[in-house]
Structures are given as C-alpha cells and as structure tokens.
Scaffold this motif. Structure first.
Motif, short mmCIF file in Angstrom:
data_model
loop_
_atom_site.label_atom_id
_atom_site.label_comp_id
_atom_site.label_asym_id
_atom_site.label_seq_id
_atom_site.Cartn_x
_atom_site.Cartn_y
_atom_site.Cartn_z
N GLU A 245 29.21 43.15 -6.24
CA GLU A 245 29.00 42.87 -4.82
C GLU A 245 29.69 43.90 -3.95
N LYS A 246 30.97 44.15 -4.27
CA LYS A 246 31.74 45.05 -3.40
C LYS A 246 31.25 46.48 -3.49
N LEU A 247 30.89 46.89 -4.68
CA LEU A 247 30.45 48.28 -4.81
C LEU A 247 29.18 48.50 -4.00
N TRP A 248 28.30 47.51 -4.01
CA TRP A 248 27.04 47.69 -3.29
C TRP A 248 27.21 47.46 -1.79
N SER A 249 28.11 46.56 -1.41
CA SER A 249 28.27 46.32 0.03
C SER A 249 29.19 47.34 0.67
N SER A 250 30.21 47.81 -0.06
CA SER A 250 31.12 48.77 0.57
C SER A 250 31.64 49.79 -0.44
N PRO A 251 30.77 50.69 -0.87
CA PRO A 251 31.22 51.75 -1.78
C PRO A 251 32.27 52.61 -1.07
N ALA A 252 33.35 52.93 -1.80
CA ALA A 252 34.46 53.63 -1.15
C ALA A 252 34.46 55.12 -1.45
#
Ligand SMILES: Nc1ncnc2c1ncn2[C@@H]1O[C@H](COP(=O)(O)OP(=O)(O)O)[C@@H](O)[C@H]1O
Ligand SMILES: Nc1ncnc2c1ncn2[C@@H]1O[C@H](COP(=O)(O)OP(=O)(O)O)[C@@H](O)[C@H]1O
Ligand code: SF4
Ligand code: SF4
Ligand SMILES: [Mg+2]
Ligand SMILES: [Mg+2]
Lengths: 326, 339
Positions: A245-252
């Motif tokens: 979820e996090k990688l797709w919503s907020s890749p850093a």
C-alpha cells in the motif's frame, strides 16, 4: 468475485527468513560484478515479498544465493534462526527442502525424457520420502493442487503449454512442503490470460498452505497484485522497501517513482499525464557509479549524491529508502 | 484524412501441409492513415508477426501470402517480387523487430549499416551519407553521434540498438513504419524512452505506424486505433479510447480484465479474472467463432459459422454474435482504473 485470498500476516510474528548484508560477487575477465551488494531483507511465514528492478540488477542472483544455488562472499541467510551460509553441503541437506525455487521456464533445465510424474516425484525420491505407492499418491495430489489432471503424470514436458509447464514447476516445488518458494519471473513468459490463471493459483496455494514467497519480477503490476511487501533493487542494492500500500501510495525513492511512471497505463482519461522519465541507460554493472548508484539518471540528484552513498533509512513505519532526500 | 497510407484487404497467411493448409492469418483487413498509429494486440501465436512479415512479403515457404490487395499509398504491393519488393522495403516501408541484434550485422559498425541503408535507395556520396547517418543517430537521441557511428552493435545496450534500428528505418523516410514488439525485450524505463521517440517521429514526419504489442498499456498510451486479433482473425477494431472505455468482444473484455494491478479493495486482494483454457491450435481451429471454447457468452449459433464483423460506432467493428448480451453484462465490465 470479491474473495479474501490474502494471508493475514501479523506484524509481531518472527521472520521466517532474514538476510543480512549479503554480498555476491562474480569475477570475470571483464572485471568484478557486485551482483548483490550488501542486501538485507526479511520474510515472515506465509508472506509474499515482491522483488522488483530492471534486468541485471541482481534479483535472480539474490534469489539463488538465498537458496544457496550460488555461494555468497559474505553476509548471512537465516532460516528460522539457522544461518544457512555457515552450513556445509551435507549440513544444508535438511534445509534444502524448506526453500524451493521456480524459474520462468521451470522445466527447461530438467530431463525432457522424464515423464511429468517422474519430475514431480524426483524431490521426494531424493529425500527418501515415502515408498513407490505413497509417492504416486502424492504426485496425484500435487497435480490436482495445481489444477492438472491425474493423467498428466504419464505425459512428457513438451506436451504441455507454457501455463501448464508453470503448473508442473509449481507442483514440483511443493512436493517437499517448503516454507519458502522463490518464484523467479514465474509469469513473465506467459500471456496475460494465462498469467492470471497462474497468479490466482499461487495466491490460492499460499492461503491454503501458508507458504511464504519471494516473488521476483520486473513487472510492477504483477508484483503489486501478489505482494504484501515489496523491495526495489537497483544495481545490486535495495533502494526501497515498504508495504504494498505504502509503496504504491507514496513511493519515497526517485528510482521507484521513475519505475512507476515508466509503466504505460490504460486509464483512458489521463492523456496528458506528466512523466518523470528516467534519462539514459542502466550503467554497467562492472563499473557502477560512485556514491548513489542512481545519480547518473536521477532527476533529483545533487552534487554530493555522486560522492556520498545513501544508506537505507526509515522514512515511515515499515518503510525504508536509500536516498539523501527521502 | 484522405487516402490511407496503407490499405490491407483480405490478407491471409497459410502454411501448406499434408491434410490441408493451416491458416495463421485469416482474411485481415485494415487501413492506416498518415500520422496515425494502429496497434495490433493479441496473445502470442495469434498471427501478429506473420501479418507484419506478410506486408513486407517476407513470409518464407511453406508459408503463402494471399489476399485481395495490400495498397501502399494507393499502389498494390501484394505479390511484388524480386527487385521491386527489395526497393519497397526500407524505402517506403521499414520494419523494426523485438530483437535488434538479429537484424544488425555484428561485423559492421552502426554507421556503416545506416550508410548502407541510405545508399541502397539513394544515389549520394559516401560523405553525404555519413553526415546523414550522424544526424539520424542524433535524431534517435543517441548522445555523441559523431563518435557512436564507429561503434559495433555489441558495444551498445539493448535500448541503444533499438535506437539504431529506428535510425536505419528512418534512413529513407518511410511512409509506413512497422514495429513488431519493439520494446518487449527492454526494461520499462527504456521502453518508455523508445515509445516516446516513435511517437515523436510520427508527429514530426507524419509516418504511419503499425505497432504490434501484447501490452494493453502500450496500446493505450501510444496508439490511435487498435485491432484485436485472436487465432489469426480480427475480432475487434476500434479507436483506442473506445476500445478501452467500452470493449465489446468477450475476448477483448477478458484481456482487459485479466490484467493485474489495482486489485486491492480496502487492503484485500480480489481475484483476477481469468480467461479459461487456451488458444486453439491452428490444426484444431473450430468452424465457427475461434473464441467459442473459452467464451462465457457462447451459444450454439457461435459454433456454426464464423461470426461476421459488425460495424460499431463511426469506424469500429466487432466479430461477435452476442455483443448486446455482452454489453449488458456489467460483471464483465472493463477495469479502466487498472494499469
Ligand atoms: N554466473 C555469473 N557470472 C558472471 N556474472 C553474473 C553471473 N550471474 C549473474 N551475473 C551478473 O550479475 C548481475 C546480476 O544478474 P542477475 O541476478 O541475473 O540480475 P536480474 O535477475 O535482476 O536480471 C548482472 O550484471 C549479471 O550479468
Ligand atoms: N512455418 C510455419 N509452419 C506452421 N505454422 C507456423 C509457421 N510459422 C508460424 N506458424 C504459426 O503461425 C501462428 C502465428 O505466428 P506469429 O505471427 O508469430 O504470432 P504472434 O506474433 O502473434 O505471436 C503461430 O500459431 C505459429 O505457430
Ligand atoms: S541520493 Fe541523490 S542521486 Fe540518489 S536517489 Fe537520492 S537524490 Fe537521487
Ligand atoms: S461469437 Fe459467440 S463464442 Fe464468439 S465471442 Fe461472441 S458470444 Fe463468444
Ligand atoms: Mg533474473
Ligand atoms: Mg510475434
């Protein structure tokens, strides 16, 4: 249609696999490749860790080193507390069955004169499991688990299509009840309609058997579909790891963002999509750029990126990235 | 838009063998206008590459090309042979392949190969041709082209080689560029660079492009119209926008729905929709609709005769007897939010 096939992975569970600072080098006349350059990761029981990155970034080598199909130069691979890299060949034997590997064409390296039944039964025979009859029952059971008819056992690999061959490879990998299966580009050679069949099968098997997957692919949409967590590799190093979820919503990491932006999408409305296209080619693995490996292509690079190598830092809960600006 | 650059009418490719011919491409018709990209999409083995090769007269025996006509800028090129065919290739039609290495000569520098392509069709001095080679390399965004012309193919990355192939293709300003899976072997970051380059060439020179791919994302971003092939036949042809917004043929719908990505709802994974079974082999092609064995809308009539292409919208066509039923069934709706 909306069926929950996701394994429930509680955060407090001890990892099944812990890889720490793993290094695999290849020496050749052209020089030395740091195929795996200090990689750390962990996988929990029943979890799927996706591993993405461009070709040559070291995904397969990492997978093979975990299964000890290649010898790492340094670092550790712990399976439930035992460091596999310290075991001798014979000491490794009882652990071999815990980690299985499925390749893009899993039957390519196997003897084409063997029937499918012999190929699936081979791991059982090698590990001395069951008598002939028990093995035959087990083969039938495995074939049915992967959606093949029982009479497939008497046929030969060349008589099967790509998708069926992948089912056979999966059946063979399951024979020894592994705790971890390393899937190296398992659907990359398949057409999308058959790919969906195999992905559904893998997800179903995982929820039934509780096996963990290291799912290696260059295809981000496939990785997004199957993974609980995802690691992104670039030139031998992991540059970002997070939950799906996090990688797709907020890749850093700028490389992760560039990868996402490079994928052609089918959302029709968005014709004027602005892209962060990556410039240039992947640098040579024999001579990767100093400092941050990505600085030669990074839209955000500053001068000191070429000097200072960023380390993986926590950017949010269960989300790490190796960028000075992440 | 005026006369199309390419107009194909009833193109077939058959392989003769004992017990009757196998039909790999079955009566394909389509047009491509100047400055337009037509994508051909479909699963492996459906006849995409053979279609491309047939346009250039490149199908080797025992393959046989048939058809009513293949008109390039109004002139029928079907059945051209020998010198006439050779002049056509690389002059008005150019082709790039998935594996540039198979099309490049490993013992010649890339400069020599581009020069060869130029002088094969044009009577100009070596120096002029060389200058043109350098500017072509520049045009396909190869940095430092003056130095690069002297490189051999094996010095170059896969993406660079594909740029060289495009430079060779452009050497004679072709009216039609046929690109058969030009980026399938490349990483996504390089794929987007190459496809952007092709798109730019189309806009600058008005080249007509036939883009063969199995990737609907590529279709979506880089084509104007799309022809969906299944088992050698056209099953649907629409504008790209219409096809992705409201696919009509059950196979097209299945293809779109089977794509993974964005299948998680509230953190839970939903099942991918599969197309059951697999493509029939050429030797066992059914009489009626080729998709019947895998189609959830199939009725007896589908198995009797080949469904005709029915016009839809301004310039679309679909070969299915049950479009209305398929249209009505919302559960098979396309997932246009996916990528
Ligand atoms: N057996 C080997 N000998 C020498 N170099 C190798 C060997 N295996 C892999 N490499 C090199 O290691 C790097 C990583 O390769 P690989 O793990 O196959 O990457 P990926 O699976 O991400 O495409 C590449 O540069 C590759 O050329
Ligand atoms: N020499 C041949 N003899 C018989 N069948 C052939 C021959 N060459 C190609 N084919 C068949 O033609 C079909 C179409 O092939 P192709 O155009 O390469 O498909 P695609 O490019 O869509 O993957 C395939 O089913 C293939 O097996
Ligand atoms: S450290 Fe610098 S070069 Fe590397 S990804 Fe971050 S901004 Fe880019
Ligand atoms: S013609 Fe019949 S079998 Fe063929 S796609 Fe349409 S409904 Fe399905
Ligand atoms: Mg690999
Ligand atoms: Mg092809």
């Amino acid at each position: 249609m909306h069926q929950n096939t996701q394994p429930l992975v509680a955060t407090h569970i001890e990892p099944l696999l812990t890889v720490n600072d793993l290094v695999v080098r290849f020496d050749s006349s052209r020089g030395t490749v740091h195929a795996v350059d200090g990689v750390s990761l962990s996988i929990k029981p029943g979890e799927t860790l996706g591993l993405v990155g461009e070709s040559g970034c070291g995904k397969s080598t990492l997978g093979r080193a975990i299964a000890r199909l290649v010898e790492p130069q340094s670092g550790s691979v712990r399976l439930g507390g035992v460091d596999l890299t310290r075991l001798t060949r014979s000491g490794m034997r009882p652990y071999r069955r815990d980690i299985q590997v499925v390749f893009q064409d899993p039957l390519a390296s196997l003897d084409p004169r063997c029937t499918v039944g012999m190929l699936i039964g081979e791991p059982l025979r090698i590990h001395g499991i069951g008598d002939r009859r028990q093995r035959r029952d087990r083969i039938a059971d495995l074939l049915s688990k992967v959606g093949l008819s029982a009479d497939s056992a008497d046929r030969y690999p060349h008589q099967f299509s790509g998708g069926q061959r992948q089912r056979i490879g999966i059946a063979r990998a399951l024979a020894l009840d592994p705790r971890l299966i390393i899937l190296d580009e398992p659907v990359s050679a398949l057409d999308v309609s058959v790919q969906a069949q195999i992905l559904n099968l893998l997800v179903d098997l995982q929820s039934k058997l509780g096996v963990a997957y290291l799912f290696i692919s260059h295809d981000l949409s496939v990785v997004e579909y199957v993974s609980d967590r995802v690691a992104v590799m670039y030139l031998g190093r992991i540059v970002e790891t997070s939950t799906r979820e996090k990688l797709w919503s907020s890749p850093a990491h700028p490389y992760t963002r560039a990868l996402f932006d490079s994928i052609p999408r089918i959302d029709t409305g968005d014709l004027g999509r602005r892209r962060h296209m990556v410039q240039g080619d992947l640098p040579s693995a024999y001579n990767p750029p100093e400092g941050c490996h990505f600085h030669t292509r990074c839209p955000r690079a500053e001068e000191f990126c070429a000097v200072e190598s960023p380390i993986l830092r926590t950017v949010a809960d269960s989300h790490v990235a190796a960028c000075h600006f992440a | 838009m005026g006369e199309p650059v390419l107009s194909v009418d009833g193109l077939s490719v058959r392989f003769d063998r004992k017990g009757g011919a196998l039909t790999a491409v079955d009566g394909l018709s389509f047009d491509i206008s100047a400055g337009e990209t037509l994508a051909i999409v479909g699963e492996s083995g459906c006849g995409k590459s053979l279609t491309a090769l047939a346009l250039l007269g490149l199908v080797a025996a025992p393959g046989r090309i048939e058809g009513r006509s293949v008109k390039l800028q109004g002139r029928d090129i079907l059945g051209l042979e020998g010198e006439a065919l050779r002049r056509l290739r690389g002059n008005r039609i150019a082709m790039i392949f998935q594996e540039p290495m198979t099309a490049l000569n490993p013992v010649l520098t890339i400069g020599e190969q581009i020069i060869e392509a130029i002088t094969a069709h044009e009577d100009i001095s070596h120096q002029k041709a060389r200058d043109r080679a350098v500017s072509l390399l520049d045009r396909v965004r190869i940095a430092d082209p003056r130095r690069r012309v002297n490189d051999y193919p094996h010095h170059l990355s896969g993406g660079m080689r594909q740029r060289v192939m495009i430079a060779i293709a452009l050497a004679c300003n072709p009216a039609l560029l046929v690109a058969d899976e030009p980026t399938t072997a490349l990483d996504v970051t390089i794929q987007s660079q190459i496809l952007e380059l092709l798109d730019q060439i189309k806009r600058e020179s008005g080249t007509a492009i036939l883009l063969i791919t199995h990737d609907l994302g590529v279709v979506s971003e880089y084509s104007d119209r799309v022809l969906v092939m299944y088992a050698g036949r056209k099953v649907e042809e629409r504008t790209t926008r219409d096809l992705l917004k409201s696919p009509l043929h059950p196979y097209t719908r299945g293809l779109i729905a089977a794509r993974p990505g964005r299948h998680h709802v509230n953190g839970l994974r939903t099942r991918l929709s599969e197309i059951p079974g697999m493509v029939p082999s050429l030797a066992e092609m059914p009489h009626g609709c080729g998709f019947a064995a895998r189609c959830s809308f199939v009725v007896d009539a589908c198995r009797i005769a080949r469904p005709p292409l029915i016009p839809v919208g301004a310039d679309g066509a679909v070969a299915c007897l049950r479009i209305e039923e398929a249209r009505a069934s919302e559960h098979a709706a396309a997932r246009c939010d996916a990528y």
